[in-house]
Design a protein around this motif. Structure first.
Motif, PDB file in Angstrom:
ATOM      1  N   SER A  95       0.833  -1.214   0.000  1.00 10.94           N
ATOM      2  CA  SER A  95       0.000   0.000   0.000  1.00 10.94           C
ATOM      3  C   SER A  95       0.864   1.259   0.000  1.00 10.94           C
ATOM      4  N   TRP A  96       1.892   1.242   0.822  1.00  8.69           N
ATOM      5  CA  TRP A  96       2.826   2.386   0.910  1.00  8.69           C
ATOM      6  C   TRP A  96       3.447   2.674  -0.462  1.00  8.69           C
TER       7      TRP A  96
ATOM      8  N   SER B   2       4.354   0.211  -8.336  1.00  6.53           N
ATOM      9  CA  SER B   2       3.589  -1.024  -8.357  1.00  6.53           C
ATOM     10  C   SER B   2       4.489  -2.202  -7.979  1.00  6.53           C
ATOM     11  N   ALA B   3       4.225  -2.791  -6.825  1.00  9.67           N
ATOM     12  CA  ALA B   3       4.962  -3.979  -6.369  1.00  9.67           C
ATOM     13  C   ALA B   3       3.916  -5.040  -6.048  1.00  9.67           C
ATOM     14  N   VAL B   4       4.232  -6.289  -6.346  1.00 11.16           N
ATOM     15  CA  VAL B   4       3.190  -7.330  -6.227  1.00 11.16           C
ATOM     16  C   VAL B   4       3.673  -8.566  -5.475  1.00 11.16           C
TER      17      VAL B   4
ATOM     18  N   VAL C 157      11.217   2.060  -0.150  1.00 16.66           N
ATOM     19  CA  VAL C 157      11.206   0.920   0.773  1.00 16.66           C
ATOM     20  C   VAL C 157      11.889   1.326   2.085  1.00 16.66           C
ATOM     21  N   LYS C 158      13.038   2.003   1.950  1.00 14.80           N
ATOM     22  CA  LYS C 158      13.775   2.438   3.146  1.00 14.80           C
ATOM     23  C   LYS C 158      12.922   3.404   3.984  1.00 14.80           C
ATOM     24  N   ALA C 159      12.246   4.327   3.293  1.00 19.15           N
ATOM     25  CA  ALA C 159      11.402   5.310   3.996  1.00 19.15           C
ATOM     26  C   ALA C 159      10.276   4.617   4.755  1.00 19.15           C
ATOM     27  N   PHE C 160       9.737   3.552   4.167  1.00 20.40           N
ATOM     28  CA  PHE C 160       8.682   2.782   4.835  1.00 20.40           C
ATOM     29  C   PHE C 160       9.178   2.258   6.182  1.00 20.40           C
ATOM     30  N   TYR C 161      10.367   1.676   6.164  1.00 24.33           N
ATOM     31  CA  TYR C 161      10.885   1.103   7.409  1.00 24.33           C
ATOM     32  C   TYR C 161      11.316   2.173   8.408  1.00 24.33           C
TER      33      TYR C 161
END
Ligand SMILES: *Cc1c(COP(=O)(O)O)cnc(C)c1O
Length: 378
Positions: free
Chosen positions: A307-308, A315-317, A370-374
Motif C-alpha cells: 500500500s505504501w 507497483s509492487a506485487v 522501501v527504506k522510507a517505509f521502514y
C-alpha cells in the motif's frame, strides 16, 4: 508511476512481423520459428528445441511424452504457477507437493526422496526467479527411482547450473515467452528435449498427432495421423516478435542484471540490519535477473508495504498462493510432510518492479521508498 512490468521491446519486432506477413507464411514452423528453435538449441546445447504456444503447453507436451497415466504421482513444489500442476492433472495424475527452501523458494531437494512412492513417475523442479534448483541431487534421486525429470524453467531462460543451461538438465525443459518473462512473444513457450527419439515424437504431438513435420522436410511423401497430439505450434508472427528479442538476448540480460545488482546493493543495509531478507544465489548457479524480491517480516507488514509503495506511485506485487491451499490443489494433490516454509515465506515475499529498460533512477527511487517505509514504521 513505476510499473511492475513492461513487456520487452527491442525495436525490430514490427519489421520481422512484416517480413513474416510478406513471406505469406504466418502459420507455424516458418522462418522465424526455425530461427528461434535453432538459436535456443545453440545457446542451451539441448538436442531439440520446439517453440510452443505457451510454457503451459510445453509442460502438457512433456506430460504426454513422459506417458503420465491416471494414478501416477508427480512431485513438485506447492509454491508455483498452476500450469506446473495442471499439465499432469490433465493426464489424471496426482500431484504431490513438497516444501520449499526458504533461501531460494525452490523445492527442498532434501525432502524429495521421502515423497517417492511406488506410484511416482516424475519430479518437476521449478526454477523460481530464474535461480536454479539443486539439480545434482534431484537427478540422483530420479536415477535411483527411474523417474522422469521435467524442469519448469519458465523463468529460467539464460540461467545455468554448474555450466548447464536450465531446461537441459532433466529429460524435458519448459520455457515461457509470456509478456511477463525476460524474453517474450506475447504468449508462447518452448519445449527442450534431451533424447532425440523423444524429439521425433514431440514433433508429432505438437502437430496434432501427425507426421507433418517430416513431410515438410521432404522425409516422407504424404503425412498422416500417427499418434495422439494437439495444436501446440505457435504462429510465425509470434516467433518473429521473439526473434527480435533473442537477437538482443545479451543486452536484455545485462540490463536486467545491472538493475538486479543495483537493487541488491541499495537494499543490502536493510538486510544487514535484519529488517528484510534478500534473494540468495547458491554456489554454481548463474541466474538471469528475472525477478527482484524482498521478504517483509510477515503478511501484515507486506500488505502495508504494498500500500505504501502504491501511494508513492510504485507497483509492487506478491506472488503465488501455494497450490495446496487452493480448491483444485486440494482435489488433485496432497502435501507430503510438513508445510514449514511454503505458506510462511510466500506470505512475506514482495516483487519489486523489474523489466528491460527500467531506469536506474527508478530503481533508486523504489529502494528509497522501501527504506522510507521502514524508517517511518519504526
Ligand atoms: C509463467 C510461468 C508458467 C506459465 O507460462 P505460460 O507461458 O504463460 O504458459 C509456468 N510456470 C512458471 C513457474 C511460470 O513462471
Amino acid at each position: 508511476m513505476i510499473n511492475f512490468n513492461v513487456p520487452p521491446y527491442t525495436g525490430n519486432e514490427e519489421r520481422y512481423m512484416m517480413e513474416a506477413v510478406r513471406a505469406h507464411k504466418i502459420c507455424g514452423d516458418g522462418q522465424f520459428t526455425k530461427k528461434c528453435n535453432q538459436w535456443i538449441e545453440e545457446k542451451t546445447g539441448t538436442a531439440k528445441a520446439l517453440l510452443t504456444t505457451s510454457c503451459t503447453h510445453a509442460t502438457e507436451m512433456a506430460a504426454l511424452l513422459a506417458d503420465i497415466q491416471p494414478g501416477n504421482e508427480v512431485i513438485m513444489p506447492s509454491y508455483t504457477f498452476v500450469s506446473t500442476a495442471d499439465a499432469f492433472v490433465l493426464r489424471g495424475a496426482t500431484v504431490v507437493f513438497v516444501d520449499i527452501r526458504p533461501d531460494t523458494m525452490n523445492i527442498d531437494e532434501q525432502l524429495i526422496e521421502a515423497a517417492v512412492t511406488e506410484k511416482t513417475r516424475a519430479i518437476v523442479p521449478v526454477h523460481y526467479a530464474g535461480v536454479p534448483c539443486e539439480m545434482n541431487k534431484i537427478m540422483e534421486i530420479a536415477e535411483k527411482y527411474h523417474l522422469c525429470v521435467i524442469e519448469d524453467a519458465a523463468q529460467g531462460v539464460m540461467s545455468s547450473y554448474y555450466g548447464m543451461a536450465l531446461g537441459t538438465i532433466g529429460d524435458y525443459g519448459c520455457f515461457s515467452f509470456h509478456e511477463t518473462k525476460n524474453y517474450s512473444m506475447g504468449e508462447g513457450g518452448c519445449l527442450l528435449i534431451k533424447d532425440p527419439v523423444q524429439a521425433e515424437r514431440a514433433e508429432i504431438i505438437r502437430e496434432k498427432g501427425t507426421n507433418r513435420s517430416k513431410f515438410f522436410r521432404g522425409q516422407i511423401d504424404k503425412y498422416t495421423w500417427v499418434d495422439k497430439g494437439s495444436s501446440y505450434l505457435p504462429s510465425d508472427l509470434n516467433a518473429a516478435y521473439l526473434w527480435a528479442q533473442l537477437e538482443y538476448a545479451e543486452d536484455i540480460y545485462d540490463d536486467r542484471m545491472h538493475n538486479w545488482n543495483l537493487y541488491k546493493e541499495q537494499l543490502q543495509p536493510l538486510a544487514d540490519k535484519g529488517i528484510i531478507d534478500l534473494p540468495f544465489i547458491p554456489e554454481g548457479c548463474v541466474h538471469n535477473a528475472h525477478m527482484f524480491y524482498i521478504k517483509a517480516k510477515d503478511l501484515a507488514e507486506r500488505s502495508a508495504l504494498i500500500s505504501w509503495l502504491k501511494e508513492h506511485g510504485i507497483s509492487a506485487v506478491f506472488h503465488y498462493i501455494p497450490l495446496h491451499s487452493s480448491p483444485a490443489g486440494q482435489k488433485f494433490g496432497r502435501f507430503c510432510g510438513e508445510d514449514v516454509y511454503t505458506t510462511r515465506e510466500s506470505e512475506r515475499l514482495l516483487r519489486l518492479p523489474m523489466y528491460y529498460g527500467l531506469k536506474e533512477s527508478d530503481v533508486v527511487q523504489v529502494c528509497d521508498c522501501v527504506k522510507a517505509f521502514y524508517e517511518t514504521s519504526r
